[in-house]
Scaffold this motif. Sequence first.
Motif, mmCIF file in Angstrom:
data_model
loop_
_atom_site.group_PDB
_atom_site.id
_atom_site.type_symbol
_atom_site.label_atom_id
_atom_site.label_comp_id
_atom_site.label_asym_id
_atom_site.label_seq_id
_atom_site.Cartn_x
_atom_site.Cartn_y
_atom_site.Cartn_z
ATOM 1 N N ARG A 1 -46.687 64.143 -7.440
ATOM 2 C CA ARG A 1 -46.409 64.097 -6.004
ATOM 3 C C ARG A 1 -46.562 62.688 -5.457
ATOM 4 N NH1 ARG A 1 -49.582 69.803 -4.616
ATOM 5 N NH2 ARG A 1 -47.875 71.162 -5.305
ATOM 6 N N VAL A 2 -47.586 61.973 -5.921
ATOM 7 C CA VAL A 2 -47.795 60.596 -5.475
ATOM 8 C C VAL A 2 -46.671 59.695 -5.967
ATOM 9 C CG1 VAL A 2 -49.261 58.556 -5.733
ATOM 10 C CG2 VAL A 2 -50.297 60.773 -5.257
ATOM 11 N N LEU A 3 -46.339 59.792 -7.249
ATOM 12 C CA LEU A 3 -45.300 58.936 -7.816
ATOM 13 C C LEU A 3 -43.932 59.221 -7.207
ATOM 14 C CD1 LEU A 3 -46.272 58.954 -11.625
ATOM 15 C CD2 LEU A 3 -46.529 57.074 -9.997
ATOM 16 N N GLY A 4 -43.609 60.489 -7.032
ATOM 17 C CA GLY A 4 -42.313 60.849 -6.481
ATOM 18 C C GLY A 4 -42.146 60.402 -5.043
ATOM 19 N N SER A 5 -43.166 60.651 -4.225
ATOM 20 C CA SER A 5 -43.071 60.280 -2.809
ATOM 21 C C SER A 5 -43.174 58.768 -2.617
ATOM 22 C CB SER A 5 -44.153 60.997 -1.997
ATOM 23 O OG SER A 5 -45.433 60.809 -2.560
ATOM 24 N N ALA A 6 -43.994 58.078 -3.434
ATOM 25 C CA ALA A 6 -44.090 56.615 -3.340
ATOM 26 C C ALA A 6 -42.764 55.967 -3.732
ATOM 27 C CB ALA A 6 -45.213 56.094 -4.233
ATOM 28 N N SER A 7 -42.130 56.470 -4.774
ATOM 29 C CA SER A 7 -40.841 55.937 -5.207
ATOM 30 C C SER A 7 -39.792 56.117 -4.113
ATOM 31 C CB SER A 7 -40.374 56.643 -6.489
ATOM 32 O OG SER A 7 -41.285 56.420 -7.547
ATOM 33 N N ALA A 8 -39.829 57.265 -3.444
ATOM 34 C CA ALA A 8 -38.890 57.510 -2.343
ATOM 35 C C ALA A 8 -39.141 56.527 -1.204
ATOM 36 C CB ALA A 8 -39.042 58.951 -1.844
ATOM 37 N N GLY A 9 -40.431 56.253 -0.907
ATOM 38 C CA GLY A 9 -40.764 55.306 0.153
ATOM 39 C C GLY A 9 -40.305 53.896 -0.164
ATOM 40 N N ILE A 10 -40.483 53.463 -1.421
ATOM 41 C CA ILE A 10 -40.059 52.126 -1.839
ATOM 42 C C ILE A 10 -38.539 51.979 -1.712
ATOM 43 C CG2 ILE A 10 -39.868 50.572 -3.822
ATOM 44 C CD1 ILE A 10 -42.603 51.726 -4.749
ATOM 45 N N CYS A 11 -37.816 52.974 -2.178
ATOM 46 C CA CYS A 11 -36.352 52.930 -2.073
ATOM 47 C C CYS A 11 -35.903 52.929 -0.618
ATOM 48 C CB CYS A 11 -35.741 54.130 -2.802
ATOM 49 S SG CYS A 11 -35.954 54.102 -4.594
ATOM 50 N N GLU A 12 -36.583 53.720 0.209
ATOM 51 C CA GLU A 12 -36.222 53.804 1.626
ATOM 52 C C GLU A 12 -36.408 52.469 2.332
ATOM 53 O OE1 GLU A 12 -37.811 55.988 5.707
ATOM 54 O OE2 GLU A 12 -38.503 56.685 3.750
ATOM 55 N N ILE A 13 -37.556 51.820 2.119
ATOM 56 C CA ILE A 13 -37.831 50.560 2.814
ATOM 57 C C ILE A 13 -36.878 49.468 2.349
ATOM 58 C CG2 ILE A 13 -39.556 49.528 1.258
ATOM 59 C CD1 ILE A 13 -39.853 49.731 5.057
ATOM 60 N N SER B 1 -36.616 65.639 -5.071
ATOM 61 C CA SER B 1 -36.015 65.641 -6.410
ATOM 62 C C SER B 1 -36.895 64.920 -7.424
ATOM 63 C CB SER B 1 -34.626 64.988 -6.362
ATOM 64 O OG SER B 1 -33.752 65.705 -5.515
ATOM 65 N N LEU B 2 -37.550 63.823 -6.982
ATOM 66 C CA LEU B 2 -38.352 63.023 -7.908
ATOM 67 C C LEU B 2 -39.681 63.678 -8.265
ATOM 68 C CD1 LEU B 2 -37.825 59.365 -6.599
ATOM 69 C CD2 LEU B 2 -36.925 60.386 -8.698
ATOM 70 N N ILE B 3 -40.293 64.394 -7.323
ATOM 71 C CA ILE B 3 -41.599 65.010 -7.602
ATOM 72 C C ILE B 3 -41.505 65.995 -8.776
ATOM 73 C CG2 ILE B 3 -43.377 66.557 -6.692
ATOM 74 C CD1 ILE B 3 -43.032 65.117 -3.983
ATOM 75 N N PRO B 4 -40.545 66.954 -8.773
ATOM 76 C CA PRO B 4 -40.419 67.822 -9.948
ATOM 77 C C PRO B 4 -40.034 67.064 -11.211
ATOM 78 C CG PRO B 4 -39.262 68.765 -8.066
ATOM 79 C CD PRO B 4 -39.630 67.360 -7.693
ATOM 80 N N ALA B 5 -39.220 66.001 -11.052
ATOM 81 C CA ALA B 5 -38.803 65.205 -12.217
ATOM 82 C C ALA B 5 -40.006 64.503 -12.849
ATOM 83 C CB ALA B 5 -37.750 64.187 -11.796
ATOM 84 N N PHE B 6 -40.855 63.893 -12.012
ATOM 85 C CA PHE B 6 -42.062 63.239 -12.525
ATOM 86 C C PHE B 6 -43.011 64.269 -13.154
ATOM 87 C CE2 PHE B 6 -41.152 59.411 -9.879
ATOM 88 C CZ PHE B 6 -41.368 58.449 -10.864
#
Length: 301
Positions: free
Chosen positions: A16-28, A291-296
């Motif tokens: 959950r941390v990795l998926g949501s952090a990755s989404a935040g990095i891409c968003e910014i 999408s990334l949280i389940p993938a991670f």
Amino acid sequence: MSPPASTDKKQSGIARVLGSASAGICEIGVFHPVDTISKRLMSNQGKITSASQLNSVIFREHASKALGQRLFTLFPGLGYAACYKILQRVYKYGGQPFANEFLTKNFKDSYENVFGPKTGKALMSATAGSLIGIGEVVLLPLDVLKIKRQTNPESFRGRGFVRILADEGFGLYRGWGWTAARNAPGSFALFGGNSFAKEYIFGLKDYSSATWTQNFITSIFGASASLIVSAPLDVIKTRIQNRNFDNPQSGFTILKNMAKNEGITAFFKGLTPKLLTTGPKLVFSFALAQSLIPAFDKLLG
């Protein structure tokens, strides 16, 4: 009697941390200039009647420079924005599943008895989002500094981050009540709209099994509902936060002045560009995180 709604698959905290952090990095990385434009439009207190005036509102003192130079000025506060956005997305997208699991464990029967299995499950997700949204005020100082850098850089007067923290202290939490009041219905609508779409459009029993396309479509419903519901309070919150540190103004004063001087439509200033700009940003990060949280989780498992 309808069969009970199935429980979503639980992902690990790390996923959950990795998926949501990755989404935040891409968003910014993609949307920070768009966010700057939106904040400056919301902070503008007059009516925009021409393209040249719009150019002045967006680019300010740089309005007369070449286009390339003007675009470069849309990246103020990037450091604050990166810290805030990544922490916010980890907290919001990564934290909501934990709150949802708590509600499911303790209140599932109550929700299902009152609203039915499908609606009850979607409303639990929405309620979990609302609770997480209220707690988001903890990150308010970073949001305040980001908005001031975007809309009122003179308020820094050459001070760095540590000096501002020392000087302003809890003043950086100014407007926390309005922020919580905005976040509660906004996050309820975000996660609720997303969940209702997954439940009633795609008939998903396990929300985490959604495909990228399904996550993208359901995120559109959630993001649009969130932005419309939270728009008036978001305008007030932005105006509280963009003022000089030494010249604060209460939210009720701003509300009264807006209603008196600008009319009811002022509370929806920036909504159209926000739907066109912040909307895609929210859809992008929300769909990506889901999408990334389940993938991670699959990768780590």
